[in-house]
Design an enzyme around this catalytic site. Structure first.
Site, PDB file in Angstrom:
ATOM      1  N   GLN A  95       0.810  -1.212   0.000  1.00  0.00           N
ATOM      2  CA  GLN A  95       0.000   0.000   0.000  1.00  0.00           C
ATOM      3  C   GLN A  95       0.848   1.269   0.000  1.00  0.00           C
ATOM      4  O   GLN A  95       0.309   2.381  -0.034  1.00  0.00           O
ATOM      5  CB  GLN A  95      -0.927  -0.004   1.215  1.00  0.00           C
ATOM      6  CG  GLN A  95      -1.902  -1.172   1.226  1.00  0.00           C
ATOM      7  CD  GLN A  95      -2.588  -1.365   2.570  1.00  0.00           C
ATOM      8  OE1 GLN A  95      -2.450  -0.558   3.489  1.00  0.00           O
ATOM      9  NE2 GLN A  95      -3.335  -2.463   2.697  1.00  0.00           N
ATOM     10  N   HIS A 159      -0.939  -0.047   5.729  1.00  0.00           N
ATOM     11  CA  HIS A 159      -1.471   0.941   6.666  1.00  0.00           C
ATOM     12  C   HIS A 159      -0.567   2.170   6.847  1.00  0.00           C
ATOM     13  O   HIS A 159      -0.104   2.472   7.935  1.00  0.00           O
ATOM     14  CB  HIS A 159      -1.765   0.281   8.019  1.00  0.00           C
ATOM     15  CG  HIS A 159      -2.698  -0.873   7.935  1.00  0.00           C
ATOM     16  ND1 HIS A 159      -3.024  -1.668   9.006  1.00  0.00           N
ATOM     17  CD2 HIS A 159      -3.391  -1.389   6.873  1.00  0.00           C
ATOM     18  CE1 HIS A 159      -3.865  -2.612   8.628  1.00  0.00           C
ATOM     19  NE2 HIS A 159      -4.096  -2.472   7.332  1.00  0.00           N
ATOM     20  N   GLU A 252     -15.035   2.388   9.376  1.00  0.00           N
ATOM     21  CA  GLU A 252     -15.686   3.401  10.203  1.00  0.00           C
ATOM     22  C   GLU A 252     -15.749   4.767   9.531  1.00  0.00           C
ATOM     23  O   GLU A 252     -14.857   5.147   8.770  1.00  0.00           O
ATOM     24  CB  GLU A 252     -14.940   3.560  11.531  1.00  0.00           C
ATOM     25  CG  GLU A 252     -14.984   2.327  12.413  1.00  0.00           C
ATOM     26  CD  GLU A 252     -14.229   2.513  13.723  1.00  0.00           C
ATOM     27  OE1 GLU A 252     -14.219   1.564  14.526  1.00  0.00           O
ATOM     28  OE2 GLU A 252     -13.658   3.609  13.942  1.00  0.00           O
ATOM     29  N   TYR A 262      -9.862   6.718  19.459  1.00  0.00           N
ATOM     30  CA  TYR A 262     -10.835   6.065  18.590  1.00  0.00           C
ATOM     31  C   TYR A 262     -10.793   4.545  18.692  1.00  0.00           C
ATOM     32  O   TYR A 262     -11.457   3.859  17.920  1.00  0.00           O
ATOM     33  CB  TYR A 262     -10.685   6.599  17.160  1.00  0.00           C
ATOM     34  CG  TYR A 262     -11.197   8.011  17.121  1.00  0.00           C
ATOM     35  CD1 TYR A 262     -12.506   8.294  16.783  1.00  0.00           C
ATOM     36  CD2 TYR A 262     -10.396   9.060  17.559  1.00  0.00           C
ATOM     37  CE1 TYR A 262     -13.001   9.584  16.839  1.00  0.00           C
ATOM     38  CE2 TYR A 262     -10.884  10.359  17.621  1.00  0.00           C
ATOM     39  CZ  TYR A 262     -12.191  10.613  17.272  1.00  0.00           C
ATOM     40  OH  TYR A 262     -12.687  11.892  17.353  1.00  0.00           O
ATOM     41  N   TYR A 273      -8.443 -11.154   9.815  1.00  0.00           N
ATOM     42  CA  TYR A 273      -8.617 -11.820   8.523  1.00  0.00           C
ATOM     43  C   TYR A 273      -8.555 -13.340   8.630  1.00  0.00           C
ATOM     44  O   TYR A 273      -9.060 -14.041   7.763  1.00  0.00           O
ATOM     45  CB  TYR A 273      -7.578 -11.305   7.523  1.00  0.00           C
ATOM     46  CG  TYR A 273      -7.736  -9.830   7.244  1.00  0.00           C
ATOM     47  CD1 TYR A 273      -8.810  -9.360   6.491  1.00  0.00           C
ATOM     48  CD2 TYR A 273      -6.833  -8.907   7.741  1.00  0.00           C
ATOM     49  CE1 TYR A 273      -8.972  -8.004   6.248  1.00  0.00           C
ATOM     50  CE2 TYR A 273      -6.985  -7.547   7.504  1.00  0.00           C
ATOM     51  CZ  TYR A 273      -8.055  -7.107   6.758  1.00  0.00           C
ATOM     52  OH  TYR A 273      -8.219  -5.762   6.523  1.00  0.00           O
TER      53      TYR A 273
END
Length: 378
Positions: A95, A159, A252, A262, A273
């Site tokens: 990513q 991430h 979210e 949070y 997963y």
């Protein structure tokens, strides 16, 4: 806790039951009839595999980042052959890569463009999210300044966060994901899993919530995040809204507030997963609950509030990108509550970004090389 879980389950169930799939695949032939608007798609073929960030220049050009490390220019609906030079080197793994673009609120006066990216470790393997600013002169980025360096560099390919948004206070807000090390999202001494706030020159506001907390990273604005890839100011309240990747289930929609926790990984609406339970809790004292959550996950990317007069029946709604489920969703709000959910575009590829241009039209970038302009039917 049971009442809250039931409330959220019913909200998701009711919302899902109202979904109407109005479109599948790419076509410019026939208008698309959604619940409140009939619209056409104008498709720009970009050749950009992963169009991560989009930014609109005052002259009408659109800057688009390619995650692998390029910035390209779309002019009059066509991608220009010459790429922007001077783009920072990126750690393009998984990513990781080149992420978002933001113009300074006073861009017309100072010319600053802000860039988020996963920077490679200069001393070895790995990468981590950095923020820089530069000026665009012709086709070259000049006057480059690295304003913020996340650490440590790791070889993880997940991430990175990387979304940016200027607040009404003139400060730059941006996200860094927890880089696959979920426990670090709860520590104020680590860079992982946070939303940050800095001044436009990279210095840190002294009224940041943890500025005077011993051992804490002074730029932290909120914490306990997994992988925030959407940030947007509410056009009326000025609050910062955020979309965040959950695990398997539990993406979210949050309102990011100063100094708040949070919850990741102490609370979650999803599972790992491999099917393992991450937490039995979906809420705990002292932890901010989401405005909305998706189960199953759609793999949220960016979001936008619809403003202006191009889409009067959508005004005030939120449009949200879904990558895994390959869709663009429309959420209706009553205050800070989601009251209705509709799929506008479905099975169109991984929807990476959505922006409202200065012309008032909605632009949607899709992995594989397309940007869709949504145009209300006459």
């Amino acid at each position: 806790m049971l009442k809250l879980n039931l409330k959220w389950s019913l909200l998701v169930a009711v919302s899902c039951s109202a979904i109407a799939c109005v479109m599948s695949g790419f076509s410019e032939q026939d208008p698309i009839k959604s619940e409140k608007l009939t619209f056409n798609m104008e498709i720009i073929e970009t050749g950009i595999n992963v169009p991560w960030g989009m930014e609109f220049l005052p002259n009408g050009d659109i800057l688009v980042t390619e995650k692998s490390g390029q910035i390209k220019v779309i002019r009059n609906g066509k991608v220009q052959e010459q790429e922007i030079t001077g783009v920072p080197k990126v750690y393009a793994r998984g990513q990781g890569g080149l992420f978002d673009l933001q113009l300074h609120p006073k861009y017309a006066e100072n010319g600053w463009i802000y860039i988020s990216y996963s920077a490679p470790n200069p001393d070895g393997n790995g990468g981590m999210t950095h923020i820089m600013r530069a000026k665009l002169k012709g086709n070259a980025l000049t006057d480059q300044e690295v304003l913020f360096k996340g650490s440590p560099y790791t070889t993880s390919g997940v991430h990175f966060g990387g979304r940016m948004e200027f607040g009404k206070d003139g400060y730059l807000y941006f996200s860094i994901g927890e880089r696959g090390e979920k426990e670090k999202a709860q520590s104020l001494e680590t860079y992982n899993g946070k939303v940050y706030r800095i001044k436009d020159d990279g210095t840190i506001p002294t009224d940041n919530p943890f500025y005077n907390t011993p051992g804490a990273i002074k730029a932290i604005y909120s914490y306990g995040h997994r992988n925030p890839q959407g940030l947007r100011l509410h056009p009326q309240t000025g609050e910062l809204w955020e979309t965040e990747h959950g695990p398997m289930g539990g993406d979210e929609l949050n309102i990011v507030r100063k100094g708040k926790n949070y919850g990741w990984p102490k609370v979650t609406f999803g599972i790992d997963y491999n099917g393992a339970i991450i937490s039995k809790d979906t809420t705990l004292p002292g932890i901010e609950a989401p405005v909305f959550y998706w189960k199953p996950s759609i793999a949220t990317s960016n979001l936008v509030f619809v403003t202006g007069n191009k889409y009067p029946s959508w005004k005030g709604n939120v449009l949200v990108c879904g990558m895994v489920l390959q869709r663009l969703e429309r959420l209706e709000l009553n205050g800070n509550k989601v009251t209705h959910r509709e799929i506008l575009l479905d099975k169109i590829g991984r929807v990476r970004n959505v922006e409202q241009g200065p012309d008032g039209f909605i632009y949607v970038s899709v992995e594989g090389g397309k940007i869709i302009k949504i145009v209300p039917a006459a």
